[in-house]
Design an enzyme around this catalytic site. Structure first.
Site, PDB file in Angstrom:
ATOM      1  N   GLU A 146       0.829  -1.203   0.000  1.00  0.00           N
ATOM      2  CA  GLU A 146       0.000   0.000   0.000  1.00  0.00           C
ATOM      3  C   GLU A 146       0.866   1.258   0.000  1.00  0.00           C
ATOM      4  O   GLU A 146       1.714   1.428   0.872  1.00  0.00           O
ATOM      5  CB  GLU A 146      -0.883   0.047   1.248  1.00  0.00           C
ATOM      6  CG  GLU A 146      -1.882  -1.084   1.376  1.00  0.00           C
ATOM      7  CD  GLU A 146      -2.707  -0.960   2.649  1.00  0.00           C
ATOM      8  OE1 GLU A 146      -3.918  -1.172   2.580  1.00  0.00           O
ATOM      9  OE2 GLU A 146      -2.131  -0.653   3.722  1.00  0.00           O
ATOM     10  N   CYS A 147       0.642   2.133  -0.949  1.00  0.00           N
ATOM     11  CA  CYS A 147       1.272   3.452  -1.021  1.00  0.00           C
ATOM     12  C   CYS A 147       2.787   3.348  -0.853  1.00  0.00           C
ATOM     13  O   CYS A 147       3.481   2.930  -1.778  1.00  0.00           O
ATOM     14  CB  CYS A 147       0.648   4.395   0.009  1.00  0.00           C
ATOM     15  SG  CYS A 147       0.956   6.146  -0.375  1.00  0.00           S
ATOM     16  N   GLY A 148       3.353   3.710   0.300  1.00  0.00           N
ATOM     17  CA  GLY A 148       4.791   3.582   0.481  1.00  0.00           C
ATOM     18  C   GLY A 148       5.275   2.168   0.273  1.00  0.00           C
ATOM     19  O   GLY A 148       6.384   1.942  -0.227  1.00  0.00           O
TER      20      GLY A 148
END
Length: 428
Positions: free
Chosen positions: A318-320
């Site tokens: 997720e994301c990072g």
């Protein structure tokens, strides 16, 4: 029904000092021997970390869109039976957004404590307080407090400007030693602030000296039945990256996995940990862009993650976590560093916000809700599995990518929005 003293801490706008004030209030009551449960309105991670440190308890989200009314009602009811005080930190300004803090306060009968930055005003303080208290019928304002006040005389001017129907609760002085440091995604995460407890204690000291810390009146909370979690992950070992580079984890997401029977094993890529023996992996969001050299140099973990995905085992990034899963990531210096190589493509940090807003994604497993907030620009050489929907009709609509059982996106998923769909992402 259960009754418990409760307040929603809000403000006219972001940046007024809601988090500092809520943290100070929580710490002051904890020091008096009370159990305090803090909730955060909206999807924010960073404020929640600060508030968890201040209260000594995990901070859960209250969000009418991500979790829904039943989720919020159940969390408030459960807290009312366990603690002496419930504090809810609002999001943005009191009336901002379709699911505003004011709407939440009215839905659950929460009195509002309004924090107003008084540093650059005098009698206008009273006009702002009057507007907050009377803009919407049915909203209960418990009182107002001033933040960043220059002197006792300044505080007296602010107090004197209030209409008689609004209670003055006091003023916090302007003091750089009490300020919480910020950067591009908001406040600096709690684990990175070595003097955080000292800052929170200083805030609590100032609060006890200048602001009323008496308990507010009790609020009655209605019972809410909670569906039992299916033991879909019984015996499943999930390895979760958790350190300063991977720190954006909702406590409610952890609860969903544990209640489904999963065994959670945490590891730190920054510390050079190997991938633990596991059936599934979760790479949550955080700040990989601040730790590029350490993450790039851990080539053993890169190989282990690739082998995990190639073996058809589940992995959620997720994301990072997705930035780390790409072939390369460049920081603001523009120099790309090699990452894990699970997803074909590269990403670079930029000074402008690249994604912001609530997100809903229809996956094959079911619809999951969450949000996006990032400064990264990504070029991914893969066809998306799905495209997110933005309920506020904003421009940010993130793609979701999948290879075998590897799922990646800029979206931070809120597992309670559809627990069964979330559990399927990790099930062998």
């Amino acid at each position: 029904m259960r009754a418990c003293p409760a307040l929603l801490v809000s403000a006219p706008a972001s940046g007024q000092g809601k988090t500092s004030f809520t943290a100070a209030l929580a710490r002051a009551h904890v020091r008096q021997g009370r159990k305090v449960q803090v909730f955060k309105t909206g999807p924010d991670f960073l404020d929640s970390m600060i508030l968890a440190r201040a209260s000594g308890r995990p901070v859960y989200q209250l969000d009418g869109w991500m979790g829904g009314d039943d989720d919020m009602r159940a969390r408030l009811y459960a807290a009312a039976g366990e603690v002496d005080l419930i504090l809810v930190e609002g999001v943005m300004g009191l009336f901002d957004g379709s699911a505003s803090s004011a709407a939440l306060a009215m839905r659950f009968g929460l009195p509002v404590l309004a924090v107003i930055d008084g540093s650059a005003m005098a009698q206008t303080f009273g006009a702002i307080a009057h507007g907050l208290a009377h803009y919407r019928d049915g909203l209960k304002v418990y009182g107002v407090a001033a933040n960043r006040v220059g002197s006792a005389y300044h505080a007296s001017l602010l107090e004197g400007s209030l209409p008689p129907d609004i209670q003055w609760l006091g003023a916090l002085p302007r003091d750089a030693s009490m300020a919480l440091p910020e950067r591009h995604l908001g406040l600096v995460s709690a684990s990175e602030q070595q003097d955080l407890d000292a800052r929170i204690d200083a805030l609590a000291d100032a609060l006890e000296a200048h602001v009323s810390v008496s308990l507010p009146p009790p609020v009655t909370f209605q019972a809410q039945a909670v569906a039992s979690m299916p033991k879909r992950l019984l015996g499943v070992r999930i390895a979760i990256a958790r350190d300063d580079a991977f720190c954006f984890i909702y406590p409610a997401n952890i609860d969903v996995l544990e209640e489904a029977g999963a065994t959670l094993v945490f590891f730190s890529p920054l510390a050079g940990d190997a991938l633990p023996d596991c059936d599934a992996v979760w790479l949550p969001g955080g700040y990989p862009e601040l730790h590029l050299d350490a993450l790039s140099g851990h080539v053993t973990l890169h190989r282990e993650l690739r082998e995990h995905v190639d073996a058809g085992k589940p992995l959620l990034a997720e994301c990072g976590g997705m930035l780390y899963a790409m072939e390369s990531l460049a920081g603001v210096d523009g120099e790309p560093r090699v990452m894990a190589g699970l997803l074909p493509g590269s990403a670079a940090m930029q000074s402008r916000l690249a994604g912001l807003g609530m997100q809903s994604v229809a996956l094959p497993e079911g619809e999951l809700r969450g949000h996006t907030f990032h400064y990264a620009r990504a070029e991914i050489a893969a066809t998306p599995l799905a495209q997110a929907h933005n309920p506020d009709k904003g421009p940010s609509k993130e793609a979701v990518y999948r290879r075998h059982r590897f799922t990646a996106s800029f979206v931070h998923f809120y597992f309670p929005s559809h627990p069964d769909a979330a559990l399927q992402l990790f099930a062998p």
